[in-house]
Design a protein around this motif. Sequence first.
Motif, PDB file in Angstrom:
ATOM      1  N   SER A  18      88.779 -85.262  37.650  1.00 36.32           N
ATOM      2  CA  SER A  18      88.524 -85.884  36.434  1.00 36.32           C
ATOM      3  C   SER A  18      89.700 -85.779  35.570  1.00 36.32           C
ATOM      4  O   SER A  18      90.428 -84.704  35.221  1.00 36.32           O
ATOM      5  CB  SER A  18      87.428 -84.974  35.700  1.00 36.32           C
ATOM      6  OG  SER A  18      87.236 -85.496  34.491  1.00 36.32           O
ATOM      7  N   ASN A  19      90.281 -86.887  35.088  1.00 31.50           N
ATOM      8  CA  ASN A  19      91.285 -86.710  33.885  1.00 31.50           C
ATOM      9  C   ASN A  19      92.640 -85.938  34.690  1.00 31.50           C
ATOM     10  O   ASN A  19      93.179 -85.320  33.824  1.00 31.50           O
ATOM     11  CB  ASN A  19      91.104 -86.160  32.610  1.00 31.50           C
ATOM     12  CG  ASN A  19      90.155 -87.314  31.652  1.00 31.50           C
ATOM     13  OD1 ASN A  19      90.140 -88.481  32.222  1.00 31.50           O
ATOM     14  ND2 ASN A  19      89.808 -86.692  30.871  1.00 31.50           N
ATOM     15  N   TYR A  55      96.303 -80.740  26.457  1.00 32.06           N
ATOM     16  CA  TYR A  55      95.665 -81.226  25.412  1.00 32.06           C
ATOM     17  C   TYR A  55      95.270 -79.923  24.699  1.00 32.06           C
ATOM     18  O   TYR A  55      94.296 -79.177  24.932  1.00 32.06           O
ATOM     19  CB  TYR A  55      94.187 -81.534  26.065  1.00 32.06           C
ATOM     20  CG  TYR A  55      93.037 -82.198  25.370  1.00 32.06           C
ATOM     21  CD1 TYR A  55      93.288 -82.427  23.865  1.00 32.06           C
ATOM     22  CD2 TYR A  55      91.878 -82.387  25.831  1.00 32.06           C
ATOM     23  CE1 TYR A  55      92.409 -82.976  23.291  1.00 32.06           C
ATOM     24  CE2 TYR A  55      90.896 -82.780  24.923  1.00 32.06           C
ATOM     25  CZ  TYR A  55      91.280 -83.165  23.600  1.00 32.06           C
ATOM     26  OH  TYR A  55      90.059 -83.712  22.709  1.00 32.06           O
ATOM     27  N   ARG A  64      97.596 -84.540  22.837  1.00 31.17           N
ATOM     28  CA  ARG A  64      97.569 -85.019  23.985  1.00 31.17           C
ATOM     29  C   ARG A  64      98.732 -85.653  24.836  1.00 31.17           C
ATOM     30  O   ARG A  64      99.391 -86.438  24.264  1.00 31.17           O
ATOM     31  CB  ARG A  64      96.203 -85.998  24.475  1.00 31.17           C
ATOM     32  CG  ARG A  64      95.036 -85.654  23.604  1.00 31.17           C
ATOM     33  CD  ARG A  64      94.045 -86.759  23.681  1.00 31.17           C
ATOM     34  NE  ARG A  64      93.030 -86.551  22.737  1.00 31.17           N
ATOM     35  CZ  ARG A  64      92.072 -87.345  22.295  1.00 31.17           C
ATOM     36  NH1 ARG A  64      92.123 -88.540  22.837  1.00 31.17           N
ATOM     37  NH2 ARG A  64      90.874 -87.070  21.607  1.00 31.17           N
ATOM     38  N   GLU A  80      91.750 -98.221  26.186  1.00 25.80           N
ATOM     39  CA  GLU A  80      91.419 -96.468  26.386  1.00 25.80           C
ATOM     40  C   GLU A  80      91.805 -95.948  25.048  1.00 25.80           C
ATOM     41  O   GLU A  80      91.331 -94.938  24.679  1.00 25.80           O
ATOM     42  CB  GLU A  80      92.511 -96.155  27.622  1.00 25.80           C
ATOM     43  CG  GLU A  80      91.827 -96.193  29.040  1.00 25.80           C
ATOM     44  CD  GLU A  80      92.908 -95.957  30.088  1.00 25.80           C
ATOM     45  OE1 GLU A  80      92.226 -95.740  31.218  1.00 25.80           O
ATOM     46  OE2 GLU A  80      93.985 -96.014  29.787  1.00 25.80           O
ATOM     47  N   SER A 111      93.120 -79.445  28.831  1.00 27.21           N
ATOM     48  CA  SER A 111      93.254 -80.328  29.985  1.00 27.21           C
ATOM     49  C   SER A 111      92.723 -79.724  31.318  1.00 27.21           C
ATOM     50  O   SER A 111      92.470 -80.409  32.275  1.00 27.21           O
ATOM     51  CB  SER A 111      94.899 -80.793  30.108  1.00 27.21           C
ATOM     52  OG  SER A 111      95.498 -79.509  30.509  1.00 27.21           O
ATOM     53  N   LEU A 167      87.897 -85.394  24.239  1.00 25.39           N
ATOM     54  CA  LEU A 167      88.050 -85.860  25.811  1.00 25.39           C
ATOM     55  C   LEU A 167      87.664 -84.518  26.475  1.00 25.39           C
ATOM     56  O   LEU A 167      88.018 -83.534  26.086  1.00 25.39           O
ATOM     57  CB  LEU A 167      89.305 -86.396  26.194  1.00 25.39           C
ATOM     58  CG  LEU A 167      89.691 -87.689  25.591  1.00 25.39           C
ATOM     59  CD1 LEU A 167      91.221 -88.303  26.052  1.00 25.39           C
ATOM     60  CD2 LEU A 167      88.620 -88.892  25.814  1.00 25.39           C
ATOM     61  N   LEU A 223      95.720 -86.009  32.460  1.00 25.41           N
ATOM     62  CA  LEU A 223      96.030 -85.393  31.500  1.00 25.41           C
ATOM     63  C   LEU A 223      96.741 -84.180  31.699  1.00 25.41           C
ATOM     64  O   LEU A 223      96.130 -83.134  32.162  1.00 25.41           O
ATOM     65  CB  LEU A 223      94.555 -85.241  30.684  1.00 25.41           C
ATOM     66  CG  LEU A 223      94.645 -84.569  29.487  1.00 25.41           C
ATOM     67  CD1 LEU A 223      95.306 -85.277  28.560  1.00 25.41           C
ATOM     68  CD2 LEU A 223      93.334 -84.461  28.943  1.00 25.41           C
ATOM     69  N   ARG A 276      98.418 -95.166  28.977  1.00 24.73           N
ATOM     70  CA  ARG A 276      96.962 -95.423  28.581  1.00 24.73           C
ATOM     71  C   ARG A 276      96.994 -96.655  28.187  1.00 24.73           C
ATOM     72  O   ARG A 276      98.022 -97.460  27.438  1.00 24.73           O
ATOM     73  CB  ARG A 276      96.771 -94.721  27.404  1.00 24.73           C
ATOM     74  CG  ARG A 276      96.526 -93.023  27.958  1.00 24.73           C
ATOM     75  CD  ARG A 276      95.389 -92.636  28.659  1.00 24.73           C
ATOM     76  NE  ARG A 276      94.268 -92.550  27.808  1.00 24.73           N
ATOM     77  CZ  ARG A 276      93.120 -92.324  28.251  1.00 24.73           C
ATOM     78  NH1 ARG A 276      92.793 -92.230  29.655  1.00 24.73           N
ATOM     79  NH2 ARG A 276      92.078 -92.153  27.704  1.00 24.73           N
ATOM     80  N   ASN A 297      88.992 -94.134  22.381  1.00 26.19           N
ATOM     81  CA  ASN A 297      89.060 -92.495  22.428  1.00 26.19           C
ATOM     82  C   ASN A 297      89.996 -91.936  21.414  1.00 26.19           C
ATOM     83  O   ASN A 297      90.135 -90.622  21.357  1.00 26.19           O
ATOM     84  CB  ASN A 297      89.690 -92.192  23.652  1.00 26.19           C
ATOM     85  CG  ASN A 297      88.839 -92.462  25.051  1.00 26.19           C
ATOM     86  OD1 ASN A 297      87.782 -91.807  25.148  1.00 26.19           O
ATOM     87  ND2 ASN A 297      89.159 -93.660  25.766  1.00 26.19           N
ATOM     88  N   TRP A 352      99.550 -87.355  28.260  1.00 25.93           N
ATOM     89  CA  TRP A 352      99.399 -87.890  29.467  1.00 25.93           C
ATOM     90  C   TRP A 352     100.270 -88.321  30.622  1.00 25.93           C
ATOM     91  O   TRP A 352     101.485 -88.918  29.988  1.00 25.93           O
ATOM     92  CB  TRP A 352      98.493 -89.114  29.382  1.00 25.93           C
ATOM     93  CG  TRP A 352      97.395 -89.303  28.293  1.00 25.93           C
ATOM     94  CD1 TRP A 352      97.223 -88.979  27.111  1.00 25.93           C
ATOM     95  CD2 TRP A 352      95.822 -88.946  28.815  1.00 25.93           C
ATOM     96  NE1 TRP A 352      96.024 -88.834  26.789  1.00 25.93           N
ATOM     97  CE2 TRP A 352      94.980 -88.812  27.937  1.00 25.93           C
ATOM     98  CE3 TRP A 352      95.197 -88.984  30.378  1.00 25.93           C
ATOM     99  CZ2 TRP A 352      93.691 -88.559  28.042  1.00 25.93           C
ATOM    100  CZ3 TRP A 352      93.818 -88.828  30.221  1.00 25.93           C
ATOM    101  CH2 TRP A 352      93.138 -88.622  29.152  1.00 25.93           C
TER     102      TRP A 352
END
Length: 237
Positions: free
Chosen positions: A201-202, A208, A173, A183, A229, A192, A205, A179, A187, A175
């Motif tokens: 949403s996210n 992923y 992942r 978090e 992602s 995710l 990200l 984070r 996780n 990001w």
Amino acid sequence: FGGPHTASVGMIGKSLHSTFDKSIIYNESKKRTGAFEFRGEDGITVEFWFKADNLSGMKNIFDVSGSHAGQIKLEQQDDNLKLVMASGSATPFEPVYEEIITDTEWNYYAISVISSSSGLLSKAYKNGQLFAHHEQTNHIPHILPTAGGLNMRIGVDWADSANRLVGSLDEFRYWKTERTSEEIFNNWFIALGGGTNKYDSNVALGCYLKFNEGITGIDSIDKNVLDYSGRINNGII
């Protein structure tokens, strides 16, 4: 290649969600931007499961680079992990997380970086727990795509020449934000959800990779790695 992507034809007059398989929204105010960039005030975090083959030599975990854009790179060096961040004439940020790799079993690792008024702060985590932190007074305000974009290679350096990774990776992942410790702890051992064009949403990200596609025995299919992602940054093995 880090996106965002658009369809070459057929988008005019259609809703964005109906063309989602070929395009994504670009919106800086909502952090819907390129997948692999670094903006100092937001930071970055890279998470992955790693099973080292051995604890000797130098091997690349991932390398983000682009023409005149800078570099974000993580290496295994014996039983250490070393991060390299460079941009323009700024002094590179090169923290080493010493003796973080202690065996050749599966372990979870996370590296975060954020810029502050005092410089750059990096934290390293192992199996959900804070392992080490490094602070450096120099500043790298951002690493952003140029005309050639910011692209990522995993398991090899950007020149695709040396220090190939020996070992196994899973649940990778990237990001575009730092984070928090909470978090990461909550996780690190679960999957995710990704983002979409319809819901915010996210959105931080950027990539992923679950590596869950399975093996068919057909090279043209098996070479593809899907990005979960929602940013369509599919990879090729």
